[in-house]
Scaffold this active site. Structure first.
Site, PDB file in Angstrom:
ATOM      1  N   HIS A   1       0.843  -1.204   0.000  1.00 47.50           N
ATOM      2  CA  HIS A   1       0.000   0.000   0.000  1.00 47.50           C
ATOM      3  C   HIS A   1       0.872   1.246   0.000  1.00 47.50           C
ATOM      4  O   HIS A   1       2.063   1.183   0.305  1.00 47.50           O
ATOM      5  CB  HIS A   1      -0.891   0.003   1.247  1.00 47.50           C
TER       6      HIS A   1
ATOM      7  N   HIS B   1       5.111   6.574  -1.454  1.00 47.47           N
ATOM      8  CA  HIS B   1       5.874   5.367  -1.759  1.00 47.47           C
ATOM      9  C   HIS B   1       5.104   4.124  -1.334  1.00 47.47           C
ATOM     10  O   HIS B   1       4.138   4.220  -0.570  1.00 47.47           O
ATOM     11  CB  HIS B   1       7.193   5.400  -0.985  1.00 47.47           C
TER      12      HIS B   1
HETATM   13  P1  A2P Z   1       5.009   3.006   5.210  1.00 46.35           P
HETATM   14  O1  A2P Z   1       3.913   3.897   4.752  1.00 46.35           O
HETATM   15  O2  A2P Z   1       6.342   3.488   4.834  1.00 46.35           O
HETATM   16  O3  A2P Z   1       4.858   1.590   4.772  1.00 46.35           O
HETATM   17  P2  A2P Z   1       3.712   0.031  11.265  1.00 46.35           P
HETATM   18  O4  A2P Z   1       3.503  -1.312  10.648  1.00 46.35           O
HETATM   19  O5  A2P Z   1       5.138   0.402  11.457  1.00 46.35           O
HETATM   20  O6  A2P Z   1       2.931   0.193  12.511  1.00 46.35           O
HETATM   21  O7  A2P Z   1       3.132   1.095  10.224  1.00 46.35           O
HETATM   22  C1  A2P Z   1       1.925   0.929   9.554  1.00 46.35           C
HETATM   23  C2  A2P Z   1       1.929   1.753   8.290  1.00 46.35           C
HETATM   24  O8  A2P Z   1       1.938   3.147   8.585  1.00 46.35           O
HETATM   25  C3  A2P Z   1       3.116   1.514   7.409  1.00 46.35           C
HETATM   26  O9  A2P Z   1       2.642   1.523   6.105  1.00 46.35           O
HETATM   27  C4  A2P Z   1       4.063   2.644   7.739  1.00 46.35           C
HETATM   28  O10 A2P Z   1       5.014   3.041   6.830  1.00 46.35           O
HETATM   29  C5  A2P Z   1       3.110   3.763   8.084  1.00 46.35           C
HETATM   30  N1  A2P Z   1       3.663   4.595   9.156  1.00 46.35           N
HETATM   31  C6  A2P Z   1       4.029   4.205  10.396  1.00 46.35           C
HETATM   32  N2  A2P Z   1       4.426   5.246  11.149  1.00 46.35           N
HETATM   33  C7  A2P Z   1       4.329   6.336  10.366  1.00 46.35           C
HETATM   34  C8  A2P Z   1       4.591   7.729  10.551  1.00 46.35           C
HETATM   35  N3  A2P Z   1       5.036   8.221  11.702  1.00 46.35           N
HETATM   36  N4  A2P Z   1       4.385   8.561   9.508  1.00 46.35           N
HETATM   37  C9  A2P Z   1       3.942   8.097   8.333  1.00 46.35           C
HETATM   38  N5  A2P Z   1       3.664   6.797   8.089  1.00 46.35           N
HETATM   39  C10 A2P Z   1       3.855   5.928   9.081  1.00 46.35           C
END
Ligand code: A2P
Length: 222
Positions: free
Chosen positions: A69, A153
């Site tokens: 995603h 991304h």
């Molecule tokens: P990404 O969008 O790069 O994949 P997690 O599994 O670490 O709890 O995170 C769940 C999702 O949310 C993942 O898709 C992750 O990164 C995104 N994410 C986690 N923390 C943040 C943040 N502080 N800012 C933006 N996106 C985040």
């Protein structure tokens, strides 16, 4: 009253349809496999291993993280700054459940993450939070001056102990170097596109043919 409360998800984003997930995973694996065999990569292997002589198997190095995603807004069930405002935006409500065509324009690899850059259209930018790049400025100072949507991304994998949030930061770092005028070192014209090295283990493959990825705008709750 409680019935008017919106339930705020863990995050909002575009979720790639399952048919294209396999294609993206395969392309990414092919890229890692090829990168691993290049002399130019071997020359800089120490960025990944921390030791000269030591080899790295990139296909093993990164762990896949769940369903593919592109996060728009990380809400943390309302604890993240601006989460409620985002969830209440009319565009977010209107487009919820709609399918979009994301354009994956590049793949990038660092010692921490592997991901795909998403080039958003004007319409898709309506769903992009105004502060997504600025929010990263404490880690990547130049991020605040990058165009809206630069952080977009798909995380394809993370090294052991690395959280997916790192993938967007790694992308911003590469784009900040480009903006500062660092051309990087054009390493090779590969079948998939041109490969550039930006130092410190940062590799970017600009895809000759961007991957068109149908994706549903929705949200995720654990
Ligand atoms: P990404 O969008 O790069 O994949 P997690 O599994 O670490 O709890 O995170 C769940 C999702 O949310 C993942 O898709 C992750 O990164 C995104 N994410 C986690 N923390 C943040 C943040 N502080 N800012 C933006 N996106 C985040």
């Amino acid at each position: 009253g409680p019935l008017e409360e919106v339930s705020i998800p863990f995050y909002f984003g575009w979720f790639l349809l399952s048919s294209v997930q396999d294609k993206v995973r395969c392309t990414s694996m092919d890229f890692l496999k090829t990168l691993d065999t290049l002399e130019a990569f071997k020359k800089h292997m120490i960025d990944f291993t921390g030791k000269a002589e030591k080899e790295v198997d990139l296909e093993q190095y990164f762990e896949a993280k769940g369903t593919l995603h592109c996060t728009t807004k990380f809400c943390d069930y309302g604890k993240a700054e601006g989460a409620k405002e985002y969830a209440l935006k009319p565009t977010v409500k209107d487009f919820y459940g709609s399918t979009f065509e994301l354009s994956l324009s590049a793949l990038f690899v660092t010692p921490r993450t592997v991901g795909a850059r998403v080039s958003l259209t004007e319409e898709q930018l309506l769903l992009w939070p105004d502060d997504a790049e600025k929010e990263a400025a404490s880690v990547v100072p130049a991020a605040a001056s990058l165009p809206l949507g630069s952080r977009a991304h798909v995380t394809l994998g993370c090294a052991e102990g690395v959280e997916p949030v790192q993938t967007g930061l790694d992308l911003l770092e590469i784009l900040a170097l480009q903006q500062e005028g660092q051309q990087g070192e054009l390493v090779e014209e590969m079948e998939l596109g041109s490969l550039t090295y930006y130092g410190e283990g940062r590799w970017l493959l600009s895809l000759r043919e961007p991957i068109c990825a149908p994706a549903c705008f929705s949200s995720f709750y654990t």
